[in-house]
Write an enzyme that holds these catalytic residues in place. Structure first.
Site, mmCIF file in Angstrom:
data_model
loop_
_atom_site.group_PDB
_atom_site.id
_atom_site.type_symbol
_atom_site.label_atom_id
_atom_site.label_comp_id
_atom_site.label_asym_id
_atom_site.label_seq_id
_atom_site.Cartn_x
_atom_site.Cartn_y
_atom_site.Cartn_z
ATOM 1 N N CYS A 45 44.406 39.158 45.718
ATOM 2 C CA CYS A 45 44.560 38.661 44.530
ATOM 3 C C CYS A 45 45.989 38.331 44.033
ATOM 4 O O CYS A 45 46.743 39.180 44.518
ATOM 5 C CB CYS A 45 43.903 39.503 43.302
ATOM 6 S SG CYS A 45 43.898 38.772 41.778
ATOM 7 N N ASP A 47 47.445 38.996 41.381
ATOM 8 C CA ASP A 47 47.906 40.233 40.440
ATOM 9 C C ASP A 47 49.234 40.838 40.822
ATOM 10 O O ASP A 47 49.108 41.128 42.100
ATOM 11 C CB ASP A 47 46.852 41.105 40.408
ATOM 12 C CG ASP A 47 46.998 42.010 39.259
ATOM 13 O OD1 ASP A 47 47.835 42.815 39.060
ATOM 14 O OD2 ASP A 47 45.957 41.933 38.271
ATOM 15 N N ARG A 49 50.342 43.667 40.256
ATOM 16 C CA ARG A 49 50.194 44.981 40.520
ATOM 17 C C ARG A 49 49.627 45.144 41.977
ATOM 18 O O ARG A 49 49.486 46.564 42.392
ATOM 19 C CB ARG A 49 49.205 45.495 39.455
ATOM 20 C CG ARG A 49 49.667 45.573 38.175
ATOM 21 C CD ARG A 49 48.580 45.731 36.971
ATOM 22 N NE ARG A 49 47.737 44.956 37.129
ATOM 23 C CZ ARG A 49 46.538 44.600 36.489
ATOM 24 N NH1 ARG A 49 46.208 45.987 35.470
ATOM 25 N NH2 ARG A 49 45.531 43.796 36.581
ATOM 26 N N HIS A 101 40.365 44.334 43.622
ATOM 27 C CA HIS A 101 41.262 45.517 43.007
ATOM 28 C C HIS A 101 40.598 45.653 41.976
ATOM 29 O O HIS A 101 39.898 44.660 41.262
ATOM 30 C CB HIS A 101 42.704 45.198 42.869
ATOM 31 C CG HIS A 101 43.031 44.081 41.910
ATOM 32 N ND1 HIS A 101 43.258 44.532 40.516
ATOM 33 C CD2 HIS A 101 43.057 42.639 42.061
ATOM 34 C CE1 HIS A 101 43.743 42.997 39.978
ATOM 35 N NE2 HIS A 101 43.237 42.107 40.921
ATOM 36 N N CYS A 104 40.675 43.635 37.920
ATOM 37 C CA CYS A 104 40.865 42.319 38.130
ATOM 38 C C CYS A 104 40.676 41.043 37.030
ATOM 39 O O CYS A 104 39.556 41.217 36.697
ATOM 40 C CB CYS A 104 40.181 41.858 39.349
ATOM 41 S SG CYS A 104 40.683 40.078 39.926
HETATM 42 ZN ZN LIG Z 1 42.858 40.316 40.458
#
Ligand SMILES: [Zn+2]
Length: 205
Positions: A45, A47, A49, A101, A104
């Site tokens: 992803c 993302d 993080r 994750h 998400c």
């Molecule tokens: Zn995600």
């Protein structure tokens, strides 16, 4: 650049990083300027993080990467297919990891969405379309965590079904390249740890 201190800071920290690497790992840059040979492809992803190299403490050159909204490998996505073809072709990747994750945002949005209509004009909602459909196929009681895991499994299957992977398996069966495996993982934001979802697939007959 001075008018954007947060951007200037990126150049400064990059310079410090490069100097530190030169000192502690003097072979890294000379080696990398000659080429790459990562054995891992990470489909994760976007993302912020979940930066794959940071969370697995890997150096540059160790992981080939595709990241997008909700770690998807879509059959009709030329960017994804081109990347996989290149990764299991010239690059020589031996393990493809689809990693979702917890928490998400893409899956949370898909979980809250009604079934999309043909008229969905936002690129984001169009890209999330398979996740939204997956969410509805799981039934109304499925929570976000179930959707996140199901989405990893779905995208592992999408990689399995891709022309590039079938070609790589065919070449591996003929001994023309090393075996290549696909895995589905989940990264837990609250512990920083990876979990294997036990859906690994190796050489396909
Ligand atoms: Zn995600």
């Amino acid at each position: 650049m001075a008018q954007f201190p947060e951007i200037q800071a990126l150049f400064e920290s990059n310079k410090l990083w490069a100097e530190k690497v030169k000192e502690t790992d003097p072979e890294l840059f000379p080696t990398q300027s000659k080429g790459q040979a990562p054995k891992i492809l990470w489909i994760g992803c976007a993302d912020s993080r979940v930066p794959e190299s940071v969370i697995m403490a890997r150096k540059p050159g160790e992981i080939f990467v595709m990241r997008n909204v909700a770690n998807q490998f879509q059959a009709g996505d030329d960017s994804a297919n081109a990347l996989l073809e290149y990764a299991v072709g010239p690059v020589g990747v031996e393990h493809v990891i689809v990693a979702g994750h917890t928490g998400c945002g893409g899956c949370i949005a898909a979980h809250a969405s009604p079934l999309p209509t043909e008229t969905s004009s936002s690129p984001l909602m169009r890209f999330l379309d398979p996740v939204i459909r997956l969410r509805h196929s799981l039934g109304e009681r499925a929570d976000v965590d179930e959707l996140i895991v199901a989405n990893v499994k779905r995208n592992v299957q999408n990689v399995i079904n891709s022309p590039a992977m079938k070609d790589a398996w065919a070449r591996a069966a003929k001994g023309e390249r090393p075996p290549v495996h696909i895995h589905g993982w989940l990264y837990n934001l609250s512990t920083g740890q990876l979990e294997d979802l036990d859906v690994s697939v190796g050489a396909k007959a």
